[in-house]
Design an enzyme around this catalytic site. Sequence first.
Site, PDB file in Angstrom:
ATOM      1  N   HIS A 108     -16.149 -68.739  -4.633  1.00  9.74           N
ATOM      2  CA  HIS A 108     -17.569 -68.981  -4.344  1.00  9.74           C
ATOM      3  C   HIS A 108     -18.106 -68.013  -3.285  1.00  9.74           C
ATOM      4  CE1 HIS A 108     -17.845 -72.998  -6.305  1.00  9.74           C
ATOM      5  NE2 HIS A 108     -16.587 -73.135  -5.932  1.00  9.74           N
ATOM      6  N   GLU A 130     -21.036 -67.417  -2.763  1.00  9.68           N
ATOM      7  CA  GLU A 130     -22.288 -68.039  -2.275  1.00  9.68           C
ATOM      8  C   GLU A 130     -22.043 -68.990  -1.106  1.00  9.68           C
ATOM      9  OE1 GLU A 130     -20.659 -68.768  -4.981  1.00  9.68           O
ATOM     10  OE2 GLU A 130     -20.860 -70.878  -5.560  1.00  9.68           O
ATOM     11  N   ILE A 142     -12.529 -73.892  -4.688  1.00 11.12           N
ATOM     12  CA  ILE A 142     -12.689 -75.349  -4.687  1.00 11.12           C
ATOM     13  C   ILE A 142     -12.440 -75.854  -6.107  1.00 11.12           C
ATOM     14  CG2 ILE A 142     -14.241 -77.281  -4.211  1.00 11.12           C
ATOM     15  CD1 ILE A 142     -15.881 -75.290  -2.429  1.00 11.12           C
ATOM     16  N   ARG A 147      -9.264 -74.806 -16.361  1.00  9.96           N
ATOM     17  CA  ARG A 147      -9.996 -75.612 -15.364  1.00  9.96           C
ATOM     18  C   ARG A 147      -9.022 -76.180 -14.342  1.00  9.96           C
ATOM     19  NH1 ARG A 147     -12.508 -80.418 -17.381  1.00  9.96           N
ATOM     20  NH2 ARG A 147     -13.608 -80.491 -15.398  1.00  9.96           N
ATOM     21  N   GLY A 159     -20.027 -75.875  -9.267  1.00  8.88           N
ATOM     22  CA  GLY A 159     -20.403 -77.290  -9.375  1.00  8.88           C
ATOM     23  C   GLY A 159     -19.374 -77.976 -10.230  1.00  8.88           C
ATOM     24  N   GLU A 160     -19.832 -78.565 -11.305  1.00  7.85           N
ATOM     25  CA  GLU A 160     -18.916 -79.246 -12.223  1.00  7.85           C
ATOM     26  C   GLU A 160     -19.343 -78.870 -13.644  1.00  7.85           C
ATOM     27  OE1 GLU A 160     -16.010 -80.888 -12.157  1.00  7.85           O
ATOM     28  OE2 GLU A 160     -16.366 -80.873 -14.322  1.00  7.85           O
ATOM     29  N   CYS A 192     -17.029 -70.093 -10.328  1.00  7.24           N
ATOM     30  CA  CYS A 192     -16.260 -71.326 -10.470  1.00  7.24           C
ATOM     31  C   CYS A 192     -16.694 -72.089 -11.731  1.00  7.24           C
ATOM     32  CB  CYS A 192     -16.335 -72.136  -9.187  1.00  7.24           C
ATOM     33  SG  CYS A 192     -14.968 -73.297  -9.037  1.00  7.24           S
TER      34      CYS A 192
END
Length: 204
Positions: A181, A183, A140, A113, A52-53, A84
């Site tokens: 990821h 997932e 990503i 990051r 996510g973030e 991530c």
Amino acid sequence: MGDSGTKTIGVLALQGDFREHVASLTAVGANTAPVRRPADLDAVDALVVPGGESTAMWKLATTAEMFVPVRKRIADGMPAFGTCAGMIMLADRITDAAAGQETFGGLPITVRRNAFGRQTESFEEPIGFDGIGELTGVFIRAPWVEELDEGVEVLARVTSGPAIGRIVAVRQGNLLATSFHPELTADHRVHEYFVAMVNDRDAA
Ligand code: GLN
């Protein structure tokens, strides 16, 4: 959690792709529960921190008063798996953090990051994962592991292109983190690997 023999894997559900983690864990036969507040954490044996973030997760976790209980559980040996942004949340140190950005920590690593740069924000590439074999890494705006303390095991590195050799999966004890990821793919072997970590802890 407790004596029933069936472990419950919590998925931090404040932000990001927690639903995809629930689906992957369910596909490999694990019990899952969303974790949004400290009481939810008491009911689980392990925690997945999704992609996510990380800056949003940091702020939401602060509001939800999750920092103290998550850090305590990690210090007590709770297995945790971050992907991530989740890798960033489990890292002790961040390069290119937002001002004041905090992490749960636990893994004595430095992550950068958005490390792959603008030209390669999102890409897929084959990854050789120690103990699993080859899988497709979906990246990503991913971090990579820039430094790691002694005792942190490298499980995967980038195998081609300009970022060749960069570390993208690590484990130390009960903590597992990937830059990519799993997932977001139909290949659930990394989730299987984590579920085995959770069950091995139980057997110890
Ligand atoms: N760049 C994001 C961050 O800093 C991570 C991106 C992701 O989880 N896909 O948190």
